[in-house]
Design a protein around this motif. Structure first.
Motif, PDB file in Angstrom:
ATOM      1  N   ASP A  71     131.870 -47.233  12.483  1.00 28.67           N
ATOM      2  CA  ASP A  71     131.331 -48.164  13.475  1.00 28.67           C
ATOM      3  C   ASP A  71     131.635 -47.704  14.886  1.00 28.67           C
ATOM      4  O   ASP A  71     130.767 -47.692  15.756  1.00 28.67           O
ATOM      5  CB  ASP A  71     131.906 -49.574  13.256  1.00 28.67           C
ATOM      6  N   ARG A  94     129.543 -44.503  15.693  1.00 25.02           N
ATOM      7  CA  ARG A  94     128.106 -44.723  15.896  1.00 25.02           C
ATOM      8  C   ARG A  94     127.830 -45.448  17.215  1.00 25.02           C
ATOM      9  O   ARG A  94     126.741 -45.332  17.758  1.00 25.02           O
ATOM     10  CB  ARG A  94     127.520 -45.503  14.712  1.00 25.02           C
ATOM     11  N   ASP A  95     128.828 -46.190  17.695  1.00 25.51           N
ATOM     12  CA  ASP A  95     128.696 -46.792  19.016  1.00 25.51           C
ATOM     13  C   ASP A  95     128.633 -45.712  20.084  1.00 25.51           C
ATOM     14  O   ASP A  95     128.046 -45.910  21.141  1.00 25.51           O
ATOM     15  CB  ASP A  95     129.915 -47.692  19.300  1.00 25.51           C
ATOM     16  N   SER A 113     122.891 -52.477  18.800  1.00 30.20           N
ATOM     17  CA  SER A 113     124.062 -51.667  19.167  1.00 30.20           C
ATOM     18  C   SER A 113     125.177 -52.508  19.764  1.00 30.20           C
ATOM     19  O   SER A 113     126.208 -51.971  20.165  1.00 30.20           O
ATOM     20  CB  SER A 113     123.662 -50.590  20.175  1.00 30.20           C
ATOM     21  N   HIS A 173     122.285 -47.806  24.662  1.00 33.67           N
ATOM     22  CA  HIS A 173     123.661 -48.319  24.626  1.00 33.67           C
ATOM     23  C   HIS A 173     124.632 -47.380  25.328  1.00 33.67           C
ATOM     24  O   HIS A 173     125.836 -47.510  25.168  1.00 33.67           O
ATOM     25  CB  HIS A 173     124.099 -48.595  23.184  1.00 33.67           C
ATOM     26  N   PHE A 223     120.537 -47.084  10.973  1.00 34.85           N
ATOM     27  CA  PHE A 223     121.760 -46.445  10.452  1.00 34.85           C
ATOM     28  C   PHE A 223     122.368 -45.442  11.423  1.00 34.85           C
ATOM     29  O   PHE A 223     123.384 -44.839  11.129  1.00 34.85           O
ATOM     30  CB  PHE A 223     121.483 -45.814   9.089  1.00 34.85           C
ATOM     31  N   SER A 224     121.707 -45.242  12.559  1.00 33.84           N
ATOM     32  CA  SER A 224     122.353 -44.422  13.591  1.00 33.84           C
ATOM     33  C   SER A 224     123.226 -45.326  14.464  1.00 33.84           C
ATOM     34  O   SER A 224     123.824 -44.888  15.428  1.00 33.84           O
ATOM     35  CB  SER A 224     121.304 -43.703  14.440  1.00 33.84           C
ATOM     36  N   ARG A 225     123.247 -46.598  14.119  1.00 29.79           N
ATOM     37  CA  ARG A 225     124.065 -47.591  14.844  1.00 29.79           C
ATOM     38  C   ARG A 225     125.117 -48.153  13.901  1.00 29.79           C
ATOM     39  O   ARG A 225     125.061 -47.885  12.698  1.00 29.79           O
ATOM     40  CB  ARG A 225     123.138 -48.669  15.389  1.00 29.79           C
ATOM     41  N   PRO A 226     126.049 -48.939  14.451  1.00 27.84           N
ATOM     42  CA  PRO A 226     127.142 -49.393  13.564  1.00 27.84           C
ATOM     43  C   PRO A 226     126.685 -50.438  12.538  1.00 27.84           C
ATOM     44  O   PRO A 226     127.111 -51.569  12.545  1.00 27.84           O
ATOM     45  CB  PRO A 226     128.162 -50.004  14.526  1.00 27.84           C
ATOM     46  N   ILE A 227     125.779 -50.034  11.675  1.00 24.99           N
ATOM     47  CA  ILE A 227     125.273 -50.946  10.636  1.00 24.99           C
ATOM     48  C   ILE A 227     125.408 -50.246   9.283  1.00 24.99           C
ATOM     49  O   ILE A 227     124.935 -49.121   9.125  1.00 24.99           O
ATOM     50  CB  ILE A 227     123.792 -51.292  10.895  1.00 24.99           C
TER      51      ILE A 227
END
Lengths: 314, 231
Positions: A77, A80-81, A109, A156, B67-71
């Motif tokens: 997490d 990816r941020d 995001s 983001h 899925f390139s994000r915090p998911i």
């Protein structure tokens, strides 16, 4: 290949990634510093797989990958941020307009609704989408779609960007503009990994190059070092009788290391390595009744370096 | 037709208070929640609502952006289910609650506490009806890019299960558990405090629920994971 150092933003060490029996990355080790990094290689060389591992989408079968000293699949997490991803293929939601699309991914995001909308407007201004932002994406040209993909990756404000073929399908003017954007983003201190097979484009913006083939890094280095060429390497153009050129070539083949050579009628183009004395070379050319029309240190372009890497040089 | 007609009959028929029997047991015009009409409505709605949830993302390949994000894959599927559930709830929870409230508002008796309990049970029953058909719909949506294939496929699967359940129930009562209409009716019976019918095995019921809910959700997660990585 340059050694791994502590200032590296992304370091991969001995990565092995397989899709069933197909090996996508094999003993993949690389150290990428901050800046714009061009990741070059033919289709199937493992560029996209590397990005997937970096985003924690694919676990490696062996080895480690660290981004800012963190392992992606263990800090998914948080990492990816800090990552923006622009995929190679079309992935836009045609039913939405640009502002809704970009702000939607801003919200996903973690931005608030207000921040996300404000930030989306700023980013769309930056990528050059003006009033069209209120039109449905379905009506956009390929160039505009590429810009929207870049905008969603930036919304983001991630410090690391992965851009997969960012100029794919764009016209020459659009390509130039996209490369300008990448260059500007790079100057803001972000680390940008560009996966591409268009060498001349990468050469324009990249500060560091990684060349891949069959899942392995076959060469890497800073762009200055890559393009600097080697000492005692010169490119020469000579004119003369074809018979004399042939006998001269026989001599050169015996005494020098030829990097490149082309003959066309009475003209000879040579790139040779290991020339210790210019005077000696001029003398030999004269003995073969050849005129030297150009003689200068060899300046390499990325294509030369790429080809040389594939042939196993350096 | 599903809510309005039966609801009007229930409201207009003289009654002392809201009871569970009024909602799920046979009345003059059939029971409101267990006659089969409500279940078929829920199936049809679930097929329509869930069909494009993942298929659309597959079609435009936008799901790699998620899925390139915090998911996580699980969060993605959960969000899709929640989105579909919200729409389903509007049609499967709100109308029975409104009808139940109107029945209470028009009651002749002085006692309301039993009615509030039935309303609470109606909320649970509506939630189950809103949810139970979604996982299979979401699963089909994760294997095709076509909204039509996913929607029609979901409803036809439920319909075929209904037919099989009814056709083979003469051989054994256990076959009744294949029929989604019966499954929903049994759950409603249990929620409203009537318990499961004697011929329904608790173990088989749990197995059927696992097959209807967890297996499709697991399948959808695996599908998305494979597609997310292979894109």
């Amino acid at each position: 290949m340059e050694p791994v150092n502590d200032e590296s933003i992304i370091t991969a060490s001995d990565l092995l990634v397989k899709y069933d029996r197909v090996i996508a990355l094999d003993s993949f080790s690389v150290s990428l510093p901050q800046g714009i990094i061009g990741m070059l290689g033919p289709n199937g060389s493992g560029k996209s797989t590397f990005v997937k591992v970096a985003m924690g989408l694919k676990l490696p079968d062996r080895g480690t990958l660290k981004i800012n000293n963190m392992i992606p699949w263990m800090n998914i997490d948080f990492l990816r941020d800090s990552i923006g991803y622009m995929p190679e293929y079309d992935c836009l939601i045609d039913e939405l307009n640009a502002i809704t699309f970009v702000s939607y991914f801003g919200r996903i995001s973690g931005l608030t609704k207000e921040d996300s909308i404000m930030r989306s407007h700023t980013i769309l201004d930056f990528v050059g989408i003006e009033e069209e932002r209120y039109r449905k994406i379905a009506s956009y040209s390929t160039g505009m779609r590429q810009r929207i993909k870049l905008a969603q990756a930036l919304v983001h404000d991630p410090p690391i960007l992965f851009l997969d073929e960012p100029t794919e399908g764009m016209d020459p003017e659009g390509r130039e503009e996209m490369l300008d954007l990448v260059s500007k983003i790079g100057k803001s201190g972000k680390t940008i990994v560009i996966c591409s097979h268009l060498l001349h484009e990468v050469e324009k913006v990249a500060e560091h190059i990684v060349i891949m083939n069959e899942g392995k890094v076959i060469n890497s280095g800073s762009i200055e070092k890559v393009l600097a060429g080697e000492k005692e390497t010169v490119q020469i153009r000579l004119n003369g009788d074809p018979k004399d050129i042939k006998s001269f070539m026989d001599y050169v083949l015996k005494h020098f290391s030829i990097i490149n050579s082309k003959t066309s009628g009475g003209k000879l183009y040579l790139v040779i390595k290991g020339l210790e004395s210019d005077r000696e070379f001029f003398k030999i050319a004269k003995e073969h009744s050849l005129q030297i029309r150009a003689f200068r240190p060899h300046v390499r372009n990325l294509e030369d370096f790429f080809m040389m890497s594939f042939e196993g040089g350096e | 037709m599903v809510h309005g007609f039966t609801g009007m009959i229930l409201i207009l028929t003289p009654h002392a208070e809201l009871t569970a029997e009024m909602l799920i047991k046979e009345g003059e015009f059939g029971s409101y929640l267990t006659s089969g009409l409500f279940a078929i409505f829920a199936m049809l709605l679930a097929a329509g609502v869930s069909s494009d949830k993942i298929a659309q993302d597959l079609r435009n390949r936008s799901f790699i952006l998620y899925f390139s994000r915090p998911i996580s894959f699980v969060s993605y599927i959960s969000a899709k289910i929640m989105g579909a559930f919200t729409v389903m709830a509007f049609f499967c929870i709100v109308p029975p609650l409104v009808i139940g409230s109107l029945i209470m508002a028009t009651q002749t008796g002085p006692y309301y506490s039993g009615g509030f309990e039935v309303l609470f049970r109606t909320l649970l029953a509506g939630s189950v009806a809103s949810f139970i058909f979604l996982p299979f719909g979401i699963f089909l949506s994760s294997i095709t890019k076509s909204k039509a294939y996913a929607g029609i496929g979901s409803f036809m699967s439920f319909f075929v299960m209904t037919l099989i359940g009814e056709l083979f129930s003469d051989l054994s009562y256990h076959w009744k558990l294949v029929n989604p209409v019966n499954i929903l009716a049994y759950i409603f019976d249990w929620i409203y405090g009537f318990g499961l019918p004697e011929y329904v095995s608790h173990i088989y019921m749990i197995m059927v629920l696992i097959i209807m809910v967890f297996l499709p959700l697991f399948g959808a997660t695996v599908n998305i994971k494979i597609k997310g990585v292979s894109m």
